[in-house]
Design an enzyme around this catalytic site. Sequence first.
Site, PDB file in Angstrom:
ATOM      1  CD  GLU A  47      -3.026   0.115   2.431  1.00  0.00           C
ATOM      2  OE1 GLU A  47      -3.079   1.256   2.890  1.00  0.00           O
ATOM      3  OE2 GLU A  47      -3.521  -0.875   2.990  1.00  0.00           O
ATOM      4  CG  ASP A  58      -4.060   7.931   7.640  1.00  0.00           C
ATOM      5  OD1 ASP A  58      -3.926   6.707   7.795  1.00  0.00           O
ATOM      6  OD2 ASP A  58      -4.223   8.466   6.527  1.00  0.00           O
TER       7      ASP A  58
END
Lengths: 257, 390
Positions: A47, A58
């Site tokens: 990723e 995040d």
Amino acid sequence: MTTLDERLGALRDGGRRALVPYLMAGVRPDWGRLLEALVAGGADAIEVGLPFSDPMMDGPVIQEAALAALAAGTTFDSVVAELASLDLGVPLVAMTYCNVVYHYGLERAAGRLREAGVLGAILPDLALEELGEWSAAGDDADLATVLMVAPATPPERVAAVVERSRGFVYAAARMAVTGAADGLGDGAAVVARIRAVSRTPAYVGIGIASPEQARAATRVADGAIVGSALVRRVLDGSSPEEVQSFVRGLREAIDHP
Amino acid sequence: MSVMGPPDGRGRFGDFGGRFVPEALVPACLELEAAFAAAWADPAFVAEFHETLRLFGGRPTPVTPLPRLSERLGLRVYAKREDLAHTGSHKINNVVGQTLLTRRMGKGRVIAETGAGQHGVATATAAARLGLECTVFMGEVDTRRQELNVFRMELLGARVVPVTSGSRTLKDAVNEALREWVTCVEDTHYCIGSVMGPHPFPWMVREFQRVIGDEARTQLEELGVGVPDVVVACVGGGSNAAGVFAGFADTPARLVGVEAAGGSAIGHGAPGVLHGMRSMLLQDEYGQIEEAQSISAGLDYPGIGPEHAHLAATGRANYVGVSDDEVLAGLTLLSETEGIIPALETAHAVAWLAGAAGNELAAGTTVLINLSGRGDKDVAQVRALLRGER
């Protein structure tokens, strides 16, 4: 069926549990070298984060990496140029936020990513209901759009999300943003809900930080995604060799349960 | 879709709005949408909302004629006095609605973001009244700029979390509140402070704020003014403007939203996706969000509510920018002529009026200005600015 579906389907059919590390593009000048270290350590796919100024999904570690990458001048164009110059031999999946690809132009962004060898994309702030325009652009470019199932996703919705996910389904192990945590959380239950409706590979992520967790995840799922724990090491100055060794530890835990 | 009616089924106002959130938050947004739609159609809920605003919130706020300012500018100016509402601004309308809805949904806790602290104080106030637990996220820079508001929230029993990510201001406080919400959607409502965020927030917050415009419409009738030629309000995210515009959207009144020149999402932004919505945003050539620059922390936001982006695109409302210097002059002007010290945010609307009078606004034009908040919170900052200390 996208190329990513074929590649990850073949991996699963071959009996291999996938290890998918995450790296933020541009986090360090040697990030291309770090990608090679991930492959050498035993990654099956990677990723690759494209930095965004406001990463809603995040936690602090990947936020810090995004800001570091942006401060170093990383852009969509610089990332695809670097990726196009590498021959990594494993599928790459871009992870970024809607505004990055919307602003670049959906078709243009999907096309550029695919030309650079990227086979899939994860846009965590793109919910199923808003998928239309982007998924058409992705499908046309053979860029697989990977969707997420969360512990809170109701059963009837799981089927709709999984049906539209390409390549693999991202099984969120917990109700949290990215960041190291303990245990497998709700990972097993989420994977079971995905498996009940589809054969698409299910990979567990969110809070998977250690070899033990990667092992536990791949006992119930087709793969494990490790992000913040690795990025923390990168931010703290680990060498490519040290990064490779960390990934090797994850690999061994997965392969020798 | 009628002007300022409900959004479409996907939460869109024209090309703007929608629900761009992580899957983890989608069920909570769907639950909220259903809960708000049911509550807003329930006469008992609506009655409790209005009664709470009356008995606790200080509503209705008056419409005040401003004769000396009118004479100075050659206009006929009336002010909707949201500065007289409890906690000193229109923010109370929204938080009363959202906290009542929180209780109705069976949740015991609210989280909120705040810039200048107005919405944080309002949320802490409404939460205290209903006995809800309250956590407010505030950029670390803003906690220093607005120290007293931090203490106010704490007095009201709220916990204030300084946000140290990103630019450490309002947009980062929103990010952090959204991140927190992912972990606690089960028992916590995110009491968002403006007409922004994912569907149904922009619609819901506008509906809770439309009491401003609905009251003002009736009050101007009673004063014999009727429908004004112009309705003007300041715009950050745009909740006070949305609220007052909603009362006049179906009239010929010209609607004007005044942005900070350094935070002008309509004037200098481009379409994009942030904080769960598609709207106009300040951003660079790669779609990275840029920081807004404004004298007022409450307008320090790089985006704008999606319905405003739509009203601008269709031309139903105009959006203009004013500079920090014009804002200070506007604040002084209203204070000296009418004995009302407006918030720095509100002073943006006054500043536009002062500049437009005699130019684009002909003599005798009737204007309703929404006085969204009082200036007490800004007095120390204004003193320093006027003395040339910063």
